[in-house]
Design a protein around this motif. Structure first.
Motif, PDB file in Angstrom:
ATOM      1  N   GLY A  42      36.776  38.541  39.797  1.00  0.00           N
ATOM      2  CA  GLY A  42      36.930  37.378  38.725  1.00  0.00           C
ATOM      3  C   GLY A  42      38.272  37.683  38.340  1.00  0.00           C
ATOM      4  O   GLY A  42      39.242  38.454  38.673  1.00  0.00           O
ATOM      5  N   THR A  43      38.809  36.946  37.286  1.00  0.00           N
ATOM      6  CA  THR A  43      39.897  37.055  36.664  1.00  0.00           C
ATOM      7  C   THR A  43      40.364  38.300  36.134  1.00  0.00           C
ATOM      8  O   THR A  43      39.384  38.967  35.270  1.00  0.00           O
ATOM      9  CB  THR A  43      40.072  35.967  35.399  1.00  0.00           C
ATOM     10  N   HIS A  74      44.608  35.511  39.670  1.00  0.00           N
ATOM     11  CA  HIS A  74      43.985  35.383  40.977  1.00  0.00           C
ATOM     12  C   HIS A  74      44.743  35.668  42.240  1.00  0.00           C
ATOM     13  O   HIS A  74      45.421  34.480  42.519  1.00  0.00           O
ATOM     14  CB  HIS A  74      43.011  33.982  41.158  1.00  0.00           C
ATOM     15  N   ARG A  94      39.251  33.671  43.177  1.00  0.00           N
ATOM     16  CA  ARG A  94      38.341  32.438  43.521  1.00  0.00           C
ATOM     17  C   ARG A  94      38.699  31.292  43.105  1.00  0.00           C
ATOM     18  O   ARG A  94      39.946  30.897  42.694  1.00  0.00           O
ATOM     19  CB  ARG A  94      36.928  32.804  42.775  1.00  0.00           C
ATOM     20  N   HIS A  96      38.103  27.507  41.071  1.00  0.00           N
ATOM     21  CA  HIS A  96      37.503  27.155  40.171  1.00  0.00           C
ATOM     22  C   HIS A  96      37.347  25.593  40.049  1.00  0.00           C
ATOM     23  O   HIS A  96      38.382  24.897  40.304  1.00  0.00           O
ATOM     24  CB  HIS A  96      38.181  27.548  38.745  1.00  0.00           C
ATOM     25  N   TYR A  98      37.991  23.509  37.646  1.00  0.00           N
ATOM     26  CA  TYR A  98      39.097  23.026  36.606  1.00  0.00           C
ATOM     27  C   TYR A  98      40.529  23.040  37.572  1.00  0.00           C
ATOM     28  O   TYR A  98      41.294  22.344  37.365  1.00  0.00           O
ATOM     29  CB  TYR A  98      39.353  23.537  35.489  1.00  0.00           C
ATOM     30  N   ASN A 125      32.928  38.349  37.072  1.00  0.00           N
ATOM     31  CA  ASN A 125      33.575  37.296  36.207  1.00  0.00           C
ATOM     32  C   ASN A 125      34.190  37.597  34.994  1.00  0.00           C
ATOM     33  O   ASN A 125      33.707  38.747  34.461  1.00  0.00           O
ATOM     34  CB  ASN A 125      33.010  36.030  36.140  1.00  0.00           C
ATOM     35  N   ALA A 126      35.249  37.086  34.383  1.00  0.00           N
ATOM     36  CA  ALA A 126      35.641  37.267  33.048  1.00  0.00           C
ATOM     37  C   ALA A 126      34.879  36.321  32.188  1.00  0.00           C
ATOM     38  O   ALA A 126      34.988  35.108  32.746  1.00  0.00           O
ATOM     39  CB  ALA A 126      37.097  37.122  32.914  1.00  0.00           C
ATOM     40  N   PHE A 210      38.547  26.245  26.457  1.00  0.00           N
ATOM     41  CA  PHE A 210      37.647  26.997  25.942  1.00  0.00           C
ATOM     42  C   PHE A 210      36.641  26.173  25.031  1.00  0.00           C
ATOM     43  O   PHE A 210      37.045  25.075  24.922  1.00  0.00           O
ATOM     44  CB  PHE A 210      38.063  28.238  25.147  1.00  0.00           C
ATOM     45  N   MET A 229      33.721  30.104  33.645  1.00  0.00           N
ATOM     46  CA  MET A 229      34.090  28.919  34.149  1.00  0.00           C
ATOM     47  C   MET A 229      33.813  29.087  35.852  1.00  0.00           C
ATOM     48  O   MET A 229      34.707  28.722  36.615  1.00  0.00           O
ATOM     49  CB  MET A 229      35.375  28.604  34.029  1.00  0.00           C
ATOM     50  N   SER A 230      32.754  30.019  36.170  1.00  0.00           N
ATOM     51  CA  SER A 230      32.541  30.090  37.734  1.00  0.00           C
ATOM     52  C   SER A 230      31.328  30.670  37.859  1.00  0.00           C
ATOM     53  O   SER A 230      30.394  30.712  37.097  1.00  0.00           O
ATOM     54  CB  SER A 230      33.632  31.287  37.882  1.00  0.00           C
ATOM     55  N   HIS A 267      44.206  33.215  27.910  1.00  0.00           N
ATOM     56  CA  HIS A 267      44.131  33.442  29.231  1.00  0.00           C
ATOM     57  C   HIS A 267      44.640  34.851  29.546  1.00  0.00           C
ATOM     58  O   HIS A 267      44.324  35.617  30.037  1.00  0.00           O
ATOM     59  CB  HIS A 267      44.595  32.568  30.116  1.00  0.00           C
ATOM     60  N   ILE A 270      42.820  37.665  28.500  1.00  0.00           N
ATOM     61  CA  ILE A 270      41.815  38.015  29.098  1.00  0.00           C
ATOM     62  C   ILE A 270      42.125  38.761  30.480  1.00  0.00           C
ATOM     63  O   ILE A 270      41.471  39.666  30.847  1.00  0.00           O
ATOM     64  CB  ILE A 270      40.986  36.528  29.597  1.00  0.00           C
TER      65      ILE A 270
HETATM   66  O1  LIG Z   1      37.275  33.652  37.791  1.00  0.00           O
HETATM   67  P1  LIG Z   1      36.397  33.940  36.520  1.00  0.00           P
HETATM   68  O2  LIG Z   1      35.301  33.206  35.994  1.00  0.00           O
HETATM   69  O3  LIG Z   1      36.462  35.366  36.283  1.00  0.00           O
HETATM   70  O4  LIG Z   1      37.665  33.466  35.318  1.00  0.00           O
HETATM   71  C1  LIG Z   1      37.466  33.233  34.011  1.00  0.00           C
HETATM   72  C2  LIG Z   1      37.103  31.754  33.804  1.00  0.00           C
HETATM   73  C3  LIG Z   1      38.778  31.139  33.732  1.00  0.00           C
HETATM   74  O5  LIG Z   1      38.986  30.812  34.963  1.00  0.00           O
HETATM   75  C4  LIG Z   1      39.430  32.135  33.085  1.00  0.00           C
HETATM   76  C5  LIG Z   1      39.826  31.991  31.665  1.00  0.00           C
HETATM   77  O6  LIG Z   1      40.765  32.781  31.424  1.00  0.00           O
HETATM   78  O7  LIG Z   1      38.795  33.539  33.478  1.00  0.00           O
END
Ligand SMILES: O=P(O)(O)O[C@@H]1C[C@H](O)[C@@H](CO)O1
Length: 297
Positions: A42-43, A74, A94, A96, A98, A125-126, A210, A229-230, A267, A270
């Motif tokens: 994930g992120t 990513h 990965r 997404h 969006y 994921n994050a 968000f 978001m995944s 982001h 994150i």
């Molecule tokens: O790929 P993930 O789900 O970890 O990413 C999360 C959701 C958004 O793509 C991003 C928001 O900062 O992180």
């Protein structure tokens, strides 16, 4: 091999069994590794892929018919290698919804994993922590999900069903393998991180925005513990084709359903939280992979 672009309307029809088999064959012809375990980073969690040794690395843009990652955090590489001596394949980055990719395209690599020979998927994921017990940096083991995008009629399994992947109407009651969930909890106790380890329900929203406060309130009411978001569509695709699934969220920010709360999700922060948790996340995944490998039939 056929090629096509994103404007294709009948997208789900384009990633046919044969096209995906072509992608799997492309990879299998270029690596000697035959992993049973696949990992999606994930992120900010690409550090997991950095731990692989003796790797064969495929940039997404070099793989025929593969999408490219467009999101910061990513890297966009499919890596075959060894994690503490065990063969794995790892998506470092990965796709997404969006980014403009249909859910079938976001989840397509999962079917490639299946065709490469994997039997297990570990997705990470994050996510924003909605459960008031969660703190930034905690880990939530996914025991279930709520498919919000599915409620709106959007599914990675839309379109003609190919029975070679799985049934038209797949069951989702044990989407997240209960045995692996127990194993992960035990690993958490062994690592002494049980106070920062939770179990919970994840939901995926389309993003990229968000959530509003009202949306957070609604999601708390329906039983969501973490928002992202995944992952949900990846797990649905994985269960459809019979992969055993495990997933966790790193809680990178808090979703506080209160208008006076001012610490908005960001982001870049994150991504940074993910990087900061590297040692414990790597240890958790390594031990889990070891357990899965020891229990392979
Ligand atoms: O790929 P993930 O789900 O970890 O990413 C999360 C959701 C958004 O793509 C991003 C928001 O900062 O992180």
């Amino acid at each position: 091999m056929t090629t096509f672009n994103d404007s294709t309307k009948t997208f789900a029809r384009m990633y046919t069994y044969d096209t995906l088999q072509d992608i799997a064959n492309y990879l299998l012809e270029r690596t000697k590794l035959r992993p049973k375990i696949a990992i999606i980073c994930g992120t900010g969690l690409g550090c997991l892929a950095e731990k692989l040794t003796d790797t064969d690395v495929f940039d997404y843009e070099t793989i025929p018919n593969f999408p490219v990652s467009t999101v910061e955090g990513h890297a966009g590489r499919l890596i075959f290698g060894y994690l503490k001596g065990i063969q794995v394949m790892c998506m470092q980055g990965r796709f997404h919804y969006y980014e403009g990719y249909p859910l079938a395209k976001c989840s397509m690599p999962v079917r490639v994993m299946k065709l490469v020979g994997c039997s297990h998927l570990i997705a990470t994921n994050a996510a924003g922590g909605l459960n008031p017990k969660f703190k930034v940096g905690d880990i939530m083991l996914m025991k279930d999900h709520i498919n919000m995008m599915g409620f709106a009629g959007n599914s990675s399994l839309q379109g003609p069903n190919d029975e070679r992947f799985g049934p038209r109407f797949p069951v989702m009651t044990e989407a997240y393998d209960p045995r692996l969930l127990d194993v992960a909890k035990k690993i958490g106790r062994d690592l002494g991180i049980e106070n920062e380890l939770h179990e919970g329900v994840y939901t995926c929203l389309g993003g990229p925005n968000f959530e509003t406060v009202a949306e957070m309130k609604m999601m708390r009411l329906i039983g969501v513990d973490a928002i992202g978001m995944s992952t949900v569509h990846e797990i649905i695709t994985a269960r459809h084709c019979g992969l055993t699934c495990f997933a966790f969220s790193l809680i990178t920010n808090l979703c506080v359903p209160d208008y006076s709360y001012k610490d908005d999700a960001n982001h870049n922060e994150i991504v940074e939280i993910g990087r900061g948790k590297e040692p414990v996340l790597v240890e958790l995944v390594q031990r889990l992979v070891k357990n899965i490998h020891a229990n392979l039939k």
